[in-house]
Design an enzyme around this catalytic site. Structure first.
Site, PDB file in Angstrom:
ATOM      1  N   LYS A 189      -1.298 -13.559   7.836  1.00  0.00           N
ATOM      2  CA  LYS A 189      -1.742 -13.605   9.233  1.00  0.00           C
ATOM      3  C   LYS A 189      -1.438 -14.973   9.823  1.00  0.00           C
ATOM      4  O   LYS A 189      -2.123 -15.951   9.538  1.00  0.00           O
ATOM      5  CB  LYS A 189      -3.225 -13.271   9.317  1.00  0.00           C
ATOM      6  CG  LYS A 189      -3.456 -11.846   8.828  1.00  0.00           C
ATOM      7  CD  LYS A 189      -4.877 -11.379   8.925  1.00  0.00           C
ATOM      8  CE  LYS A 189      -4.930  -9.914   8.501  1.00  0.00           C
ATOM      9  NZ  LYS A 189      -6.262  -9.374   8.405  1.00  0.00           N
ATOM     10  N   TRP A 231       0.960 -10.617  12.365  1.00  0.00           N
ATOM     11  CA  TRP A 231       1.049 -10.288  10.949  1.00  0.00           C
ATOM     12  C   TRP A 231       2.495 -10.381  10.463  1.00  0.00           C
ATOM     13  O   TRP A 231       3.424  -9.939  11.140  1.00  0.00           O
ATOM     14  CB  TRP A 231       0.536  -8.870  10.694  1.00  0.00           C
ATOM     15  CG  TRP A 231      -0.940  -8.732  10.864  1.00  0.00           C
ATOM     16  CD1 TRP A 231      -1.810  -9.695  11.303  1.00  0.00           C
ATOM     17  CD2 TRP A 231      -1.726  -7.572  10.597  1.00  0.00           C
ATOM     18  NE1 TRP A 231      -3.087  -9.206  11.334  1.00  0.00           N
ATOM     19  CE2 TRP A 231      -3.064  -7.896  10.911  1.00  0.00           C
ATOM     20  CE3 TRP A 231      -1.451  -6.298  10.121  1.00  0.00           C
ATOM     21  CZ2 TRP A 231      -4.117  -6.996  10.762  1.00  0.00           C
ATOM     22  CZ3 TRP A 231      -2.483  -5.391   9.981  1.00  0.00           C
ATOM     23  CH2 TRP A 231      -3.808  -5.741  10.291  1.00  0.00           C
ATOM     24  N   GLU A 259      -7.483   8.521  -3.547  1.00  0.00           N
ATOM     25  CA  GLU A 259      -8.541   8.904  -2.608  1.00  0.00           C
ATOM     26  C   GLU A 259      -8.127  10.055  -1.695  1.00  0.00           C
ATOM     27  O   GLU A 259      -8.941  10.593  -0.949  1.00  0.00           O
ATOM     28  CB  GLU A 259      -8.913   7.687  -1.738  1.00  0.00           C
ATOM     29  CG  GLU A 259      -9.682   6.600  -2.477  1.00  0.00           C
ATOM     30  CD  GLU A 259      -8.781   5.570  -3.165  1.00  0.00           C
ATOM     31  OE1 GLU A 259      -7.610   5.894  -3.436  1.00  0.00           O
ATOM     32  OE2 GLU A 259      -9.260   4.461  -3.429  1.00  0.00           O
ATOM     33  N   THR A 298      -9.703   5.148  -9.585  1.00  0.00           N
ATOM     34  CA  THR A 298      -8.622   4.359  -8.985  1.00  0.00           C
ATOM     35  C   THR A 298      -8.328   3.179  -9.895  1.00  0.00           C
ATOM     36  O   THR A 298      -9.227   2.643 -10.537  1.00  0.00           O
ATOM     37  CB  THR A 298      -9.036   3.791  -7.618  1.00  0.00           C
ATOM     38  OG1 THR A 298     -10.191   2.973  -7.813  1.00  0.00           O
ATOM     39  CG2 THR A 298      -9.356   4.883  -6.636  1.00  0.00           C
TER      40      THR A 298
END
Ligand code: AMP
Length: 541
Positions: free
Chosen positions: A439, A444, A331, A186
């Protein structure tokens, strides 16, 4: 339990090419080679050469479980390597040659690669790294003797020499389907890259899923050109699902400039392609300038980062091409969702369809998704609530190579690091990366939404929104802006521009004007650096 009586036949990667060779033996694989000329052969020839290559690998001492690296573009030789390496139980480790040298060295060392195959235009890179790769005992230039690079390496081979020395009399071994087959690291923006280790079973199941009609929808009547590199999550699986369905494959090699790509699209009658947004932006600019149209291309798949809405429109309206949005990650092999419409959407207006196509799409069978809040509660699928996106399925990782990062699963689910909504039809839309979400007072705020609004202002060249500590609200959005040259913009004017575009409490509390923003090697905003630099920002008033 009464066991069923069906055959116990493992799902193996080599069987994909074997199938193509047997049933689509005359279907072509066409490559713009690194040496220059167009190379053309069939799946039958590809399979035979993959077997000869597998024999060569065995001859130089490659065994099951060994990692064999590639530093290579999309070519027929890279395709042969995909099959030869995993076909004998070894692991195809594709490396992104665009990474920093230090990252490449780290990855080769961590993977303990035994052999590195490389394209000849990457010879300067090999020259710089070869002395620092103690695990590598063979370097193989992916070319013939005439193009052998002038490298002073004792253990340097030419791929064509290796293949020539073998007869192809090889039966692909009957491996366990859980045998590791491929390794991709990754490209994390923090910490060292982590390895995702695929197996034969996950790869074949991912190919089945990806080929489905509402996904890539690829068939033996398609000509597929993966523009997405084979070192970027296995070109999204196309080297596996193209042979599976018998689609003609067109490999663009290292020539990723718009004119070379366009020429291949036309000359090889490409019907389907896939790539990240930047590729298409460059191609559009060139096509506009040269007043070109596509004559055979019907569909493109865009993913890797969010597809700009204007791109979906331009594909449809200017070029008559259906642009489909896909989402996934290393992934996940990589495919998670795909933005294909349902029957009921076809009765809706063009604008309503367009709104759905902007989303990242609905999941294909094999991948389950859910979104959760900070406490881990599952949020409703109403298209509004957004939370951490978690996934699971037979082609989703359950941990990184050599245990890096420890236990990554949460109750059996993989946290993607993306923040998203899911609507009642199952369409997912990414709103942010979880580490970037702001936040405020327990709610959010999407930093991406704020940035998109800022960028829509004519005086703004680039913008980043970050959460900065706030005494009352925990965090509040700070907007950091680069103006276009000569533009005149102040804080009040820019903040007024947000009015009516987002909820009042989403509007940033302050704006900073800077000369430039920090970026990663791949051009993504480095928000970590911004948080470090501006984390102590003093709020006005
Ligand atoms: P990688 O593993 O390097 O392919 O990166 C995966 C990440 O890229 C995902 O977790 C997303 O954050 C982002 N990504 C991939 N596809 C999309 C998409 N269609 N829209 C928005 N972000 C995407």
């Amino acid at each position: 339990m009464l066991r069923g009586l069906m055959m116990d036949q493992p799902l193996l990667i080599a069987s994909l090419l074997e199938h193509a060779s047997e049933n689509h033996g005359d279907t072509e694989v066409v490559t713009r080679t690194i040496e220059g000329p167009i190379h053309r052969y069939t799946y039958a020839q590809c399979n035979l050469r993959a077997k000869r290559l597998a024999q060569a690998l065995q001859r130089i001492g490659i065994h099951s479980g060994d990692r064999v690296a590639t530093l290579a573009w999309n070519t027929h030789r890279h395709l042969e390597l995909y099959y030869a390496i995993s076909g004998i139980g070894a692991i195809t480790h594709t490396i992104n040659p665009r990474l920093f040298i230090e990252q490449i060295l780290y990855i080769i060392g961590h993977a303990e690669d035994r052999v590195v195959f490389f394209d000849i235009n990457l010879t300067p890179l090999v020259e710089r790294i070869a002395a620092h790769c103690p695990t590598v005992s063979h370097w193989v230039a992916m070319t013939d003797r005439d193009h052998r690079p002038a490298l002073a390496l004792a253990n340097l081979h030419c791929m064509e020499d290796l293949i020539e020395a073998e007869d192809g009399q090889l039966q692909w071994p009957a491996l366990d389907e859980y045998t590791a087959s491929g390794l991709c690291y990754t490209s994390g923006t923090t910490g060292n890259p982590k390895g995702v280790l695929y197996h034969h079973r996950s790869t074949v199941l991912h190919a089945y899923g990806s080929a489905l009609p509402d996904v890539f929808g690829v068939s033996a009547r398609d000509v597929l050109m993966p523009v997405v590199p084979m070192f970027h999550v296995n070109a999204w699986g196309s080297p596996y699902f193209a042979p599976m369905v018998g689609a003609k494959l067109v490999m663009p090699g290292a020539a990723m400039d718009p004119q070379s790509l366009y020429e291949l699209f036309e000359a090889e009658k490409v019907t389907l392609s896939a790539g990240v947004p930047t590729v298409w932006l460059n191609l559009f600019a060139w096509m506009r300038q040269h007043q070109r149209q596509f004559s055979t291309l019907r569909r493109v798949v865009v993913g890797g980062s969010a597809c700009p809405p204007a791109m979906i429109r331009e594909f449809a309206e200017t070029y008559g091409v259906d642009c489909q949005h896909a989402w996934g990650m290393t992934e996940m092999s990589p495919l998670g969702t795909y933005g294909q419409l349902k029957a009921k959407h076809l009765e809706q207006s063009g604008e309503a369809q367009f709104a759905i196509k902007q989303k990242q799409g609905r999941t294909l069978f094999g991948v389950s998704m859910k979104i959760t809040d900070d406490a881990g509660n599952t949020l409703p699928r109403d298209g509004k609530a957004f939370g951490d996106l978690l996934v699971r399925g037979p082609w989703v990782t359950r941990g990184y190579f050599k245990g890096e990062g420890g236990d990554v699963l949460r109750d059996g689910w993989f946290p993607t690091g993306d923040v998203a909504t899911i609507d009642d039809d199952g369409y997912m839309a990414i709103t942010d990366r979880s580490k970037d979400v702001i936040k405020s007072g327990g709610e959010w705020i999407s930093s991406i939404d704020l940035e998109n609004i800022a960028i829509a202002h004519p005086a703004v060249a680039e913008a980043a929104a970050i959460g900065v500590a706030h005494p009352k609200w925990d965090e509040r959005p700070l907007l950091i802006v680069v103006c276009k040259p000569g533009a005149d913009l102040d804080r009040t004017t820019l903040l007024a521009f947000f009015e009516g575009k987002v909820a009042k409490w989403w509007v940033p509390d302050d704006v900073l004007f800077v000369a430039e923003l920090p970026h990663t090697a791949t051009g993504k905003l480095l928000k970590m650096a911004l948080r470090d630099q501006y984390g102590g920002h003093a709020w006005p008033g």
